[in-house]
Design a protein around this motif. Structure first.
Motif, PDB file in Angstrom:
ATOM      1  N   PRO A   4      -5.092 -26.036  22.190  1.00 36.81           N
ATOM      2  CA  PRO A   4      -4.039 -26.839  22.085  1.00 36.81           C
ATOM      3  C   PRO A   4      -3.832 -27.746  20.471  1.00 36.81           C
ATOM      4  CG  PRO A   4      -4.555 -27.343  24.158  1.00 36.81           C
ATOM      5  CD  PRO A   4      -5.801 -26.530  23.565  1.00 36.81           C
ATOM      6  N   THR A   5      -3.069 -27.976  19.735  1.00 31.90           N
ATOM      7  CA  THR A   5      -2.782 -28.507  18.650  1.00 31.90           C
ATOM      8  C   THR A   5      -2.975 -29.972  19.052  1.00 31.90           C
ATOM      9  OG1 THR A   5      -0.453 -28.531  18.590  1.00 31.90           O
ATOM     10  CG2 THR A   5      -1.708 -26.865  17.190  1.00 31.90           C
ATOM     11  N   SER A   9       0.743 -29.206  23.612  1.00 27.35           N
ATOM     12  CA  SER A   9      -0.386 -29.035  24.490  1.00 27.35           C
ATOM     13  C   SER A   9      -0.383 -27.620  25.072  1.00 27.35           C
ATOM     14  CB  SER A   9      -0.259 -30.102  25.672  1.00 27.35           C
ATOM     15  OG  SER A   9       1.056 -30.021  26.350  1.00 27.35           O
ATOM     16  N   ALA A  10       0.288 -26.533  24.670  1.00 30.28           N
ATOM     17  CA  ALA A  10       0.298 -25.243  25.454  1.00 30.28           C
ATOM     18  C   ALA A  10      -0.939 -24.738  24.814  1.00 30.28           C
ATOM     19  CB  ALA A  10       1.404 -24.163  24.468  1.00 30.28           C
ATOM     20  N   LYS A  11      -1.623 -24.118  25.931  1.00 26.75           N
ATOM     21  CA  LYS A  11      -3.169 -23.798  25.708  1.00 26.75           C
ATOM     22  C   LYS A  11      -3.329 -22.151  25.255  1.00 26.75           C
ATOM     23  CE  LYS A  11      -4.853 -26.680  29.757  1.00 26.75           C
ATOM     24  NZ  LYS A  11      -3.536 -27.130  30.391  1.00 26.75           N
ATOM     25  N   PHE A  81       4.260 -22.636  13.663  1.00 29.67           N
ATOM     26  CA  PHE A  81       4.161 -21.496  12.631  1.00 29.67           C
ATOM     27  C   PHE A  81       2.545 -21.027  12.690  1.00 29.67           C
ATOM     28  CE2 PHE A  81       8.347 -22.515  10.494  1.00 29.67           C
ATOM     29  CZ  PHE A  81       9.076 -21.277  11.080  1.00 29.67           C
ATOM     30  N   ASN A  82       1.851 -22.018  12.310  1.00 30.38           N
ATOM     31  CA  ASN A  82       0.390 -21.728  11.812  1.00 30.38           C
ATOM     32  C   ASN A  82      -0.593 -21.714  12.938  1.00 30.38           C
ATOM     33  OD1 ASN A  82      -1.316 -21.476   9.830  1.00 30.38           O
ATOM     34  ND2 ASN A  82      -1.873 -23.583   9.642  1.00 30.38           N
ATOM     35  N   PHE A  83      -0.266 -22.311  14.028  1.00 27.57           N
ATOM     36  CA  PHE A  83      -1.498 -22.074  15.009  1.00 27.57           C
ATOM     37  C   PHE A  83      -0.901 -21.286  16.307  1.00 27.57           C
ATOM     38  CE2 PHE A  83      -2.276 -26.044  12.599  1.00 27.57           C
ATOM     39  CZ  PHE A  83      -3.434 -25.702  12.147  1.00 27.57           C
TER      40      PHE A  83
END
Ligand code: ADE
Length: 239
Positions: A4-5, A9-11, A81-83
């Motif tokens: 997650p960033t 919090s999406a894993k 977009f990036n992660f």
């Protein structure tokens, strides 16, 4: 950066669909998930910025709040977009009309965004970059809005850094004269970040107030007007 960033919090990337619809208000994201999507799973609530993935007419789509203003919303646009490898972000929001012929509850599709924001100043030297949405998505949204019989205007929007804006009346007059349709607060950041990563973006707005007539939306009318915008965005969201 790994997921997650810090702000989502999406894993796993799989928890978020290729297209994310983004209202400013996280509770509107919740409303859309609960009323327009099936088989919904929540993927984030970090800082109260709710995000959900579900199905609209069998098409997988996500919806998440962006918050208000360019600096805050750009954090989410960048991370998605990036992660999380999101392909398309469609901003759905309210906007204040700057033109006499653009009435409460009309739909606006942004063809570009201007801003007083200095957020791009260190990217382009003395060039004033003009952030624009994805043309094919814009064209599809325009055609769909015509099919649905919505009153739709296409043109430049002003992404303001301030909601409570003591703008010089001469500046407002010039923006009007040069054809700026309405004011909102995030598209300049969204269109810039989408270009940065070679991704797609679109801005769809419902007029909630008018800087020309000084009217603003009544609560009872708001929901049906917003339903048009949400339907349009869901219909054109690429899978
Ligand atoms: N969103 C809706 N109305 C607005 C306004 N008047 N200024 C900035 N953002 C808005």
């Amino acid at each position: 950066m790994t997921i997650p960033t810090p702000h989502i919090s999406a894993k796993s990337k799989d928890e978020i669909a290729n297209t994310v619809l983004m209202p400013g208000d996280p509770l509107r994201a919740k409303y859309i998930a609960e009323n327009f999507l099936e088989d919904v799973k929540q993927f984030t609530q970090t800082r109260g910025m709710y995000g959900y993935t579900g199905y609209y007419k069998g098409k997988r789509v996500s919806v998440m709040g962006s918050g208000m203003g360019i600096p805050s919303s750009m954090i989410y646009f960048n991370e998605l977009f990036n992660f999380y490898d999101v392909d398309t972000i469609i901003r759905i929001g309210s906007a204040g009309s700057m033109q006499e012929n653009i009435k409460l509850h009309d739909i606006v599709l942004a063809t570009s965004a201007c801003s007083e924001s200095s957020i791009n100043d260190n990217l382009f030297g003395n060039i004033h970059f003009s952030p624009t949405p994805d043309f094919n998505l814009l064209l599809e949204a325009y055609k769909k809005s015509q099919d649905l019989g919505y009153t739709t205007h296409c043109g430049q929007v002003h992404s303001s850094d301030q909601f409570y804006n003591d703008m010089d009346p001469k500046v407002f007059e010039n923006l009007q004269k040069y054809g700026v349709l309405c004011v909102e607060m995030e598209s300049y950041g969204l269109f810039t970040v989408a270009r940065k990563y070679g991704k797609k973006a679109l801005g769809v707005f419902t007029i909630s107030d008018s800087l020309v007539s000084n009217e603003s939306d009544s609560a009872e009318n708001r929901q049906s007007a917003y339903t048009q915008m949400m339907t349009l965005a869901l219909e054109v969201a690429p899978e």
